[in-house]
Design a protein around this motif. Structure first.
Motif, short mmCIF file in Angstrom:
data_model
loop_
_atom_site.label_atom_id
_atom_site.label_comp_id
_atom_site.label_asym_id
_atom_site.label_seq_id
_atom_site.Cartn_x
_atom_site.Cartn_y
_atom_site.Cartn_z
N LEU A 63 0.82 -1.20 0.00
CA LEU A 63 0.00 0.00 0.00
C LEU A 63 0.86 1.26 0.00
CD1 LEU A 63 -3.24 0.90 1.48
CD2 LEU A 63 -1.33 2.11 2.50
N ASP A 64 1.92 1.28 0.80
CA ASP A 64 2.74 2.49 0.89
C ASP A 64 3.35 2.88 -0.46
OD1 ASP A 64 2.17 2.77 3.56
OD2 ASP A 64 4.13 2.09 4.27
N GLU A 65 3.77 1.90 -1.25
CA GLU A 65 4.33 2.20 -2.57
C GLU A 65 3.28 2.84 -3.47
OE1 GLU A 65 6.26 -1.12 -4.47
OE2 GLU A 65 7.24 -1.69 -2.59
N TRP A 66 2.11 2.26 -3.52
CA TRP A 66 1.04 2.81 -4.35
C TRP A 66 0.63 4.18 -3.84
CZ3 TRP A 66 -3.00 -0.63 -7.06
CH2 TRP A 66 -2.38 -1.73 -7.65
N PHE A 67 0.49 4.28 -2.52
CA PHE A 67 0.05 5.54 -1.93
C PHE A 67 1.04 6.66 -2.24
CE2 PHE A 67 -0.99 8.70 1.17
CZ PHE A 67 -2.34 8.56 1.39
N LEU B 54 0.80 7.78 -5.88
CA LEU B 54 -0.45 8.47 -6.21
C LEU B 54 -0.61 9.81 -5.50
CD1 LEU B 54 -2.88 5.42 -6.14
CD2 LEU B 54 -2.24 6.76 -8.15
N PHE B 55 -0.20 9.88 -4.23
CA PHE B 55 -0.59 11.02 -3.43
C PHE B 55 0.53 11.85 -2.80
CE2 PHE B 55 -4.18 7.94 -2.91
CZ PHE B 55 -5.10 8.64 -3.67
N SER B 56 1.76 11.38 -2.77
CA SER B 56 2.82 12.12 -2.07
C SER B 56 2.98 13.57 -2.52
CB SER B 56 4.16 11.39 -2.18
OG SER B 56 4.19 10.34 -1.26
N PRO B 57 2.85 13.86 -3.82
CA PRO B 57 3.00 15.27 -4.21
C PRO B 57 1.97 16.21 -3.56
CG PRO B 57 3.14 13.85 -6.13
CD PRO B 57 2.70 12.99 -4.97
N ASP B 58 0.85 15.65 -3.12
CA ASP B 58 -0.22 16.45 -2.52
C ASP B 58 -0.23 16.41 -1.00
OD1 ASP B 58 -1.13 16.81 -5.19
OD2 ASP B 58 -2.20 14.91 -5.07
N ARG B 59 0.75 15.77 -0.39
CA ARG B 59 0.77 15.57 1.06
C ARG B 59 0.83 16.91 1.80
NH1 ARG B 59 5.04 11.63 4.19
NH2 ARG B 59 4.46 12.20 6.30
N PRO B 60 -0.13 17.14 2.69
CA PRO B 60 -0.12 18.41 3.45
C PRO B 60 0.88 18.38 4.60
CG PRO B 60 -1.96 17.07 4.16
CD PRO B 60 -1.29 16.31 3.03
N GLN B 61 1.28 19.53 5.06
CA GLN B 61 2.17 19.63 6.21
C GLN B 61 1.43 19.37 7.52
OE1 GLN B 61 5.52 20.03 6.10
NE2 GLN B 61 5.26 19.78 3.91
N LYS C 38 -6.55 6.35 1.94
CA LYS C 38 -6.17 4.95 2.13
C LYS C 38 -7.27 4.01 1.67
CE LYS C 38 -4.65 1.56 5.51
NZ LYS C 38 -4.24 1.28 6.89
N ASP C 39 -8.51 4.30 1.98
CA ASP C 39 -9.61 3.42 1.59
C ASP C 39 -9.71 3.27 0.07
OD1 ASP C 39 -10.28 2.91 4.21
OD2 ASP C 39 -11.88 4.40 4.28
N ARG C 40 -9.47 4.36 -0.65
CA ARG C 40 -9.52 4.29 -2.11
C ARG C 40 -8.39 3.41 -2.66
NH1 ARG C 40 -9.41 10.19 -4.17
NH2 ARG C 40 -8.91 10.75 -2.04
N VAL C 41 -7.21 3.57 -2.10
CA VAL C 41 -6.07 2.77 -2.55
C VAL C 41 -6.29 1.30 -2.18
CG1 VAL C 41 -3.57 2.43 -2.38
CG2 VAL C 41 -4.50 4.72 -2.46
N LEU C 42 -6.81 1.04 -0.98
CA LEU C 42 -7.10 -0.34 -0.58
C LEU C 42 -8.06 -1.01 -1.56
CD1 LEU C 42 -7.49 -0.21 3.31
CD2 LEU C 42 -5.80 -1.47 2.01
#
Length: 171
Positions: free
Chosen positions: A33-37, A40-47, A58-62
């Motif tokens: 999951l962490d690789e896919w997550f 898909l989403f790391s560029p948008d990760r908030p501080q 997470k639910d969507r990726v799962l």
């Protein structure tokens, strides 16, 4: 009959290292999951408000990973899923659904002492080696570690579990 191998445990327990080792020995795929997550989403990760942001995605990726796992099982191959199912209730709900769907699975539970896990994660953050997916800051490590709920007696009786002695390497 092909099956799913769930690789579970708290952050830094050695899950990714273990999953890679067992997939090299067998003829099945590893999905983390962490690789896919991260892709898909790391560029948008908030501080701030990271946990809320993470849970929403997470639910969507799962769902996507489980759908892909079904496709792999249909090819008569096993699949190792490293999904970060750290809380008992959602983990049990997923397992019950799989049983209803007739999908065979085994749960591999890894763990290590908190200090060992913390140092593994810090080292992984710095080295960014083979098992690295994303930076896990100390405060996120502490939150995720506190959320880990190992299988209780009911869960252990209900599903097949393996407790590998392997606890080295990074997860």
């Amino acid at each position: 009959m092909p099956q799913i191998h769930f690789i579970e445990g708290p952050v830094g327990a050695g899950k990714s290292t273990y999953a890679k080792a067992i997939t090299e020995k067998g003829s099945f795929s590893h999905i983390a999951l962490d690789e896919w997550f991260a892709r898909l989403f790391s560029p948008d990760r908030p501080q701030e408000n990271f946990v809320t942001w993470y849970i929403e995605r997470k639910d969507r990726v799962l769902a996507l990973i489980l759908n892909h796992a079904h496709d792999i099982l249909a090819t008569n191959k096993d699949v190792a899923l490293e999904l970060g199912l750290i809380q008992r209730a959602p983990r049990q709900a997923l397992f019950r659904q799989l049983l209803q769907d007739g999908i065979k699975f085994t749960v591999h539970i890894l763990d290590a002492p908190l200090g060992v896990r913390r140092e593994r994660v810090r080292l992984r953050n710095t080295e960014q080696g083979e098992t690295f997916s994303m930076i896990v800051p100390d405060h996120i490590f502490e939150i995720a570690s506190a959320m880990w709920e190992p299988p209780d007696d009911l869960e252990l009786e209900e599903y097949e579990h393996i407790f590998p002695t392997q606890a080295s390497g990074n997860s």
